[in-house]
Design a protein around this motif. Sequence first.
Motif, PDB file in Angstrom:
ATOM      1  N   TYR A 116      58.025  42.436  35.954  1.00 31.51           N
ATOM      2  CA  TYR A 116      57.141  43.169  36.961  1.00 31.51           C
ATOM      3  C   TYR A 116      57.501  42.124  38.361  1.00 31.51           C
ATOM      4  O   TYR A 116      57.387  41.148  38.481  1.00 31.51           O
ATOM      5  CB  TYR A 116      55.546  42.991  36.713  1.00 31.51           C
ATOM      6  N   GLU A 117      57.633  43.096  39.451  1.00 29.30           N
ATOM      7  CA  GLU A 117      57.664  42.476  40.655  1.00 29.30           C
ATOM      8  C   GLU A 117      56.303  41.979  41.091  1.00 29.30           C
ATOM      9  O   GLU A 117      55.408  42.889  41.017  1.00 29.30           O
ATOM     10  CB  GLU A 117      58.380  43.375  41.682  1.00 29.30           C
ATOM     11  N   ILE A 118      56.152  41.037  41.481  1.00 28.09           N
ATOM     12  CA  ILE A 118      54.875  40.476  42.182  1.00 28.09           C
ATOM     13  C   ILE A 118      54.809  39.964  43.617  1.00 28.09           C
ATOM     14  O   ILE A 118      56.204  39.535  43.862  1.00 28.09           O
ATOM     15  CB  ILE A 118      54.154  39.382  41.014  1.00 28.09           C
ATOM     16  N   PHE A 119      53.719  39.799  44.178  1.00 31.29           N
ATOM     17  CA  PHE A 119      54.067  39.427  45.653  1.00 31.29           C
ATOM     18  C   PHE A 119      53.484  37.910  45.641  1.00 31.29           C
ATOM     19  O   PHE A 119      52.014  37.722  45.325  1.00 31.29           O
ATOM     20  CB  PHE A 119      53.501  40.387  46.278  1.00 31.29           C
ATOM     21  N   GLU A 120      53.953  37.248  46.641  1.00 25.99           N
ATOM     22  CA  GLU A 120      53.442  35.751  47.082  1.00 25.99           C
ATOM     23  C   GLU A 120      52.086  35.824  47.519  1.00 25.99           C
ATOM     24  O   GLU A 120      51.478  35.118  47.142  1.00 25.99           O
ATOM     25  CB  GLU A 120      54.281  35.220  48.099  1.00 25.99           C
ATOM     26  N   HIS A 121      51.825  36.536  48.458  1.00 23.12           N
ATOM     27  CA  HIS A 121      50.455  36.825  49.176  1.00 23.12           C
ATOM     28  C   HIS A 121      49.211  36.922  47.887  1.00 23.12           C
ATOM     29  O   HIS A 121      48.189  36.546  48.294  1.00 23.12           O
ATOM     30  CB  HIS A 121      50.218  37.699  50.129  1.00 23.12           C
ATOM     31  N   ASN A 122      49.488  37.647  46.689  1.00 25.88           N
ATOM     32  CA  ASN A 122      48.408  37.704  46.094  1.00 25.88           C
ATOM     33  C   ASN A 122      48.708  37.392  44.409  1.00 25.88           C
ATOM     34  O   ASN A 122      48.209  37.928  43.479  1.00 25.88           O
ATOM     35  CB  ASN A 122      47.669  39.215  45.737  1.00 25.88           C
ATOM     36  N   LYS A 123      49.802  36.536  44.413  1.00 26.25           N
ATOM     37  CA  LYS A 123      50.456  36.102  43.062  1.00 26.25           C
ATOM     38  C   LYS A 123      49.292  35.571  42.095  1.00 26.25           C
ATOM     39  O   LYS A 123      49.215  35.710  40.993  1.00 26.25           O
ATOM     40  CB  LYS A 123      51.493  35.148  43.287  1.00 26.25           C
ATOM     41  N   ALA A 140      46.127  36.282  42.240  1.00 28.62           N
ATOM     42  CA  ALA A 140      45.298  37.363  41.671  1.00 28.62           C
ATOM     43  C   ALA A 140      45.926  38.047  40.725  1.00 28.62           C
ATOM     44  O   ALA A 140      45.150  38.468  39.683  1.00 28.62           O
ATOM     45  CB  ALA A 140      44.720  38.090  43.001  1.00 28.62           C
ATOM     46  N   PHE A 141      47.215  38.104  40.673  1.00 29.83           N
ATOM     47  CA  PHE A 141      47.785  39.047  39.606  1.00 29.83           C
ATOM     48  C   PHE A 141      47.759  38.375  38.187  1.00 29.83           C
ATOM     49  O   PHE A 141      47.351  38.854  37.327  1.00 29.83           O
ATOM     50  CB  PHE A 141      49.396  39.229  40.283  1.00 29.83           C
ATOM     51  N   HIS A 142      48.019  36.870  38.374  1.00 36.87           N
ATOM     52  CA  HIS A 142      48.014  36.013  37.402  1.00 36.87           C
ATOM     53  C   HIS A 142      46.747  36.040  36.593  1.00 36.87           C
ATOM     54  O   HIS A 142      46.450  36.093  35.416  1.00 36.87           O
ATOM     55  CB  HIS A 142      48.356  34.515  37.373  1.00 36.87           C
ATOM     56  N   ALA A 143      45.776  35.986  37.384  1.00 32.42           N
ATOM     57  CA  ALA A 143      44.116  36.050  36.915  1.00 32.42           C
ATOM     58  C   ALA A 143      44.079  37.339  36.224  1.00 32.42           C
ATOM     59  O   ALA A 143      43.384  37.232  35.081  1.00 32.42           O
ATOM     60  CB  ALA A 143      43.358  35.820  37.958  1.00 32.42           C
ATOM     61  N   ARG A 144      44.324  38.283  36.760  1.00 24.03           N
ATOM     62  CA  ARG A 144      44.160  39.759  36.351  1.00 24.03           C
ATOM     63  C   ARG A 144      44.653  39.767  34.873  1.00 24.03           C
ATOM     64  O   ARG A 144      44.284  40.204  34.042  1.00 24.03           O
ATOM     65  CB  ARG A 144      44.556  40.804  37.450  1.00 24.03           C
ATOM     66  N   PHE A 145      45.949  39.444  34.805  1.00 29.80           N
ATOM     67  CA  PHE A 145      46.995  39.723  33.642  1.00 29.80           C
ATOM     68  C   PHE A 145      46.451  38.680  32.699  1.00 29.80           C
ATOM     69  O   PHE A 145      46.121  39.193  31.386  1.00 29.80           O
ATOM     70  CB  PHE A 145      48.381  39.267  33.790  1.00 29.80           C
ATOM     71  N   ARG A 146      46.064  37.325  33.013  1.00 37.87           N
ATOM     72  CA  ARG A 146      45.693  36.427  32.062  1.00 37.87           C
ATOM     73  C   ARG A 146      44.141  36.708  31.356  1.00 37.87           C
ATOM     74  O   ARG A 146      43.830  36.860  30.248  1.00 37.87           O
ATOM     75  CB  ARG A 146      45.617  35.083  32.609  1.00 37.87           C
ATOM     76  N   GLU A 184      40.509  44.963  46.175  1.00 41.35           N
ATOM     77  CA  GLU A 184      40.314  43.634  46.902  1.00 41.35           C
ATOM     78  C   GLU A 184      41.394  42.847  47.277  1.00 41.35           C
ATOM     79  O   GLU A 184      41.500  42.077  48.330  1.00 41.35           O
ATOM     80  CB  GLU A 184      39.634  42.556  45.759  1.00 41.35           C
ATOM     81  N   HIS A 185      42.571  42.982  46.444  1.00 45.63           N
ATOM     82  CA  HIS A 185      43.877  42.389  46.800  1.00 45.63           C
ATOM     83  C   HIS A 185      44.940  43.092  47.137  1.00 45.63           C
ATOM     84  O   HIS A 185      45.871  42.519  47.626  1.00 45.63           O
ATOM     85  CB  HIS A 185      44.174  41.364  45.572  1.00 45.63           C
ATOM     86  N   GLY A 186      44.769  44.233  47.181  1.00 50.72           N
ATOM     87  CA  GLY A 186      45.970  45.295  47.603  1.00 50.72           C
ATOM     88  C   GLY A 186      46.921  45.528  46.374  1.00 50.72           C
ATOM     89  O   GLY A 186      46.759  45.183  45.243  1.00 50.72           O
ATOM     90  N   LEU A 187      48.104  45.928  46.875  1.00 50.73           N
ATOM     91  CA  LEU A 187      49.110  46.110  45.726  1.00 50.73           C
ATOM     92  C   LEU A 187      49.498  44.935  45.100  1.00 50.73           C
ATOM     93  O   LEU A 187      49.900  44.233  45.653  1.00 50.73           O
ATOM     94  CB  LEU A 187      50.239  46.844  46.152  1.00 50.73           C
ATOM     95  N   MET A 188      49.371  44.844  43.560  1.00 52.31           N
ATOM     96  CA  MET A 188      49.895  43.590  42.901  1.00 52.31           C
ATOM     97  C   MET A 188      51.150  43.815  42.199  1.00 52.31           C
ATOM     98  O   MET A 188      51.342  42.664  41.699  1.00 52.31           O
ATOM     99  CB  MET A 188      48.529  43.414  42.043  1.00 52.31           C
ATOM    100  N   VAL A 189      51.515  44.950  41.973  1.00 55.55           N
ATOM    101  CA  VAL A 189      52.772  44.939  41.320  1.00 55.55           C
ATOM    102  C   VAL A 189      53.629  45.979  41.944  1.00 55.55           C
ATOM    103  O   VAL A 189      53.171  46.927  42.228  1.00 55.55           O
ATOM    104  CB  VAL A 189      52.479  45.742  39.695  1.00 55.55           C
ATOM    105  N   GLY A 190      55.041  45.711  42.167  1.00 53.11           N
ATOM    106  CA  GLY A 190      55.920  46.408  42.571  1.00 53.11           C
ATOM    107  C   GLY A 190      56.715  47.027  41.690  1.00 53.11           C
ATOM    108  O   GLY A 190      56.221  47.861  40.689  1.00 53.11           O
ATOM    109  N   LYS A 191      57.951  47.007  41.705  1.00 51.82           N
ATOM    110  CA  LYS A 191      58.957  47.760  40.605  1.00 51.82           C
ATOM    111  C   LYS A 191      58.495  47.178  39.128  1.00 51.82           C
ATOM    112  O   LYS A 191      58.198  45.641  39.089  1.00 51.82           O
ATOM    113  CB  LYS A 191      60.380  47.265  40.898  1.00 51.82           C
TER     114      LYS A 191
END
Length: 118
Positions: A8-15, A17-23, A87-94
């Motif tokens: 998954y492409e993830i983004f620095e600005h909400n990294k 939040a992404f990890h918290a959501r996945f974990r 809350e965090h915007g787009l969390m996953v790109g490609k």
Amino acid sequence: MIQQLRIYEIFEHNKAAFHARFRDHAARIMRTRYDFKIVAMWETTFGERIEFVYLLEWPDEAAKTAAWAAFMADQEWADIKRVTSAEHGLMVGKIEDRLLAPTDYSPARSFMPMAAAN
């Protein structure tokens, strides 16, 4: 036995939040409801891209397909994605999805059950 590699492409600005959501949510739902066997998870940088990479193990392709269909239809997961995205915007790109089949000379074959290795 087959393995699936997800990138998954993830983004620095909400990294975070992404990890918290996945974990806290995705991995929990995957494991407890749909029998996902998550072997390992990594974060890596590829060029300018930050990636979250994880490896899954499945008894066969039919089990993988059924589990993914059920997970993607899970109402709790849909609600979590909606709320966290708001809350965090787009969390996953490609997203890249690869099935991995060991070669006949792969050291990984020695870790597979004998019936699967033959």
